[in-house]
Design an enzyme around this catalytic site. Structure first.
Site, short mmCIF file in Angstrom:
data_model
loop_
_atom_site.label_atom_id
_atom_site.label_comp_id
_atom_site.label_asym_id
_atom_site.label_seq_id
_atom_site.Cartn_x
_atom_site.Cartn_y
_atom_site.Cartn_z
N SER A 14 -23.41 17.59 -55.12
CA SER A 14 -22.90 19.15 -55.89
C SER A 14 -22.52 18.60 -57.41
O SER A 14 -21.86 17.44 -57.62
CB SER A 14 -21.59 19.58 -55.12
OG SER A 14 -21.06 20.61 -55.62
N LYS A 29 -20.36 14.13 -55.72
CA LYS A 29 -19.91 14.95 -56.82
C LYS A 29 -20.71 14.45 -58.02
O LYS A 29 -20.16 13.48 -58.50
CB LYS A 29 -18.57 15.28 -57.04
CG LYS A 29 -18.38 16.54 -57.93
CD LYS A 29 -18.59 17.60 -57.54
CE LYS A 29 -18.46 18.98 -58.60
NZ LYS A 29 -18.81 20.19 -57.86
#
Length: 351
Positions: free
Chosen positions: A223, A153
């Protein structure tokens, strides 16, 4: 000789704040302090203004705080287009009095905060590479070939972050906040490639990020989100220091309809085993074609191409595995070949 043992749970979610299913796992005996990571698919748009990711993250932080647990990697991916089902994948590990026998290994790490002016540049690549190596050490994975999926992330640029950087006399890679998501994903993926020895760090410069798509990692899944300024990293692989019934393998889809590669990866895993989780990346092929036929995912002014890709690849994978609670993350810059992406499969052997 003790070893580590992994546990993986797929939990349905009725909304970004629905952590009841995970709390039910605690009630059934799962120790909250054994959880090391949560991957989630939330039902937002997956773009800059998708606040379902932060909402879900806060919901889990609140849950874990009630149990006196901190340090869990919480990675939320927005976008459940098509028939993808919102859900959480919970990863736990414990020490057991069983010799290691080569099983699923899980490692986590977190980098220092990334300065806005370094996003989408070499500095981000090198920062992530060190973080991935740290997560591999945490997992007990010595050989990069044993790493099958690296989930990251990463941050993005917001108007405020851009303004703060420029007020300090620094320049950023882009003023387009949506484009910054791709740059961050791409630089993070190249960091994975450097850590795993897939690419030499000295061969990459700033201009290569999100332009030279011949450079990619076969294991990276990144992401980006507004809810953090550092990088949360989860490495999944196989290690002889771990025991238990869980195994992982991965495929690299050459394009969005490459079901063959995914099926071959499943065949490499134990035949009589239960599917525990599927983790994948998806993106519209930048050529505008799939297997020689034109697609329009990049030409839709109403719906971002990453949203189309999640729905499309989600349908392909659902057809293979027969489930819809699949972790399909959009935006696969430098994550597999252009238009393709890695797919990790975790199974549990019968005992």
């Amino acid at each position: 000789m003790p070893s580590l043992r992994a546990h993986v749970f797929r939990v349905p979610a009725d909304g970004p704040d629905d952590v009841a299913g995970v709390e039910a796992l605690f009630a059934s005996g799962l120790q909250a302090n054994n959880i090391v990571a949560v991957l989630g698919k939330t039902e937002g748009n997956g773009c800059v203004n998708d606040f379902t990711r932060g909402y879900a993250t806060r919901s889990f932080e609140t849950l874990f705080s009630r149990y006196g647990v901190d340090g869990v990697s919480i990675i939320m991916s927005g976008g459940t287009e098509g028939a993808l089902s919102p859900h959480w994948t919970v990863f736990a590990r414990e020490t057991v009095e069983t010799p290691g026998e080569r099983a699923l290994a899980i490692g986590v790490s977190r980098t220092p905060a990334l300065s806005p002016e370094h996003l989408g540049r070499r500095e981000q690549i090198l920062l992530v590479a060190e973080g991935v190596k740290s997560a591999m050490r945490d997992a007990g994975i010595d050989d990069p070939a044993d790493a099958h999926f690296v989930q990251i992330k990463c941050p993005l640029l917001t108007s405020r972050r851009i303004a703060e950087a420029e007020a300090a006399g620094r320049t950023v890679a882009t003023h387009d906040t949506l484009k910054s998501m791709g740059l961050s994903r791409g630089a993070s993926a190249l960091g994975v490639a450097v850590a795993l020895g897939e690419i030499d760090a000295t061969s990459i410069n700033d201009a290569d990020i999100c332009t030279r798509f011949d450079l990619f990692s076969r294991c990276a899944s990144t992401s980006s989100g507004v809810e953090l300024t550092d990088h949360e990293i989860i490495v999944l692989g196989m290690s002889a220091k771990w025991s238990g019934p869980l195994s992982i393998d991965h495929a690299v889809m050459r394009d969005a309809i490459d079901a063959h590669s995914v099926r071959k990866a499943r065949e490499r895993l134990p035949e009589n085993s239960r599917l525990a989780a599927v983790l994948a990346k998806a993106e519209p092929d930048p050529s505008g074609e799939i297997d020689g036929r034109r697609h329009t995912m990049l030409d839709d002014s109403d719906i971002a191409g990453t949203r189309h890709a999640r729905a499309f690849v989600g349908g392909v994978l659902a057809g293979i595995f027969g489930i819809t609670d699949l972790y399909v993350s959009g935006g696969a810059e430098h994550q597999g070949p252009p238009g393709g992406g890695p797919v990790a499969i975790i199974v549990e052997k019968e005992q």
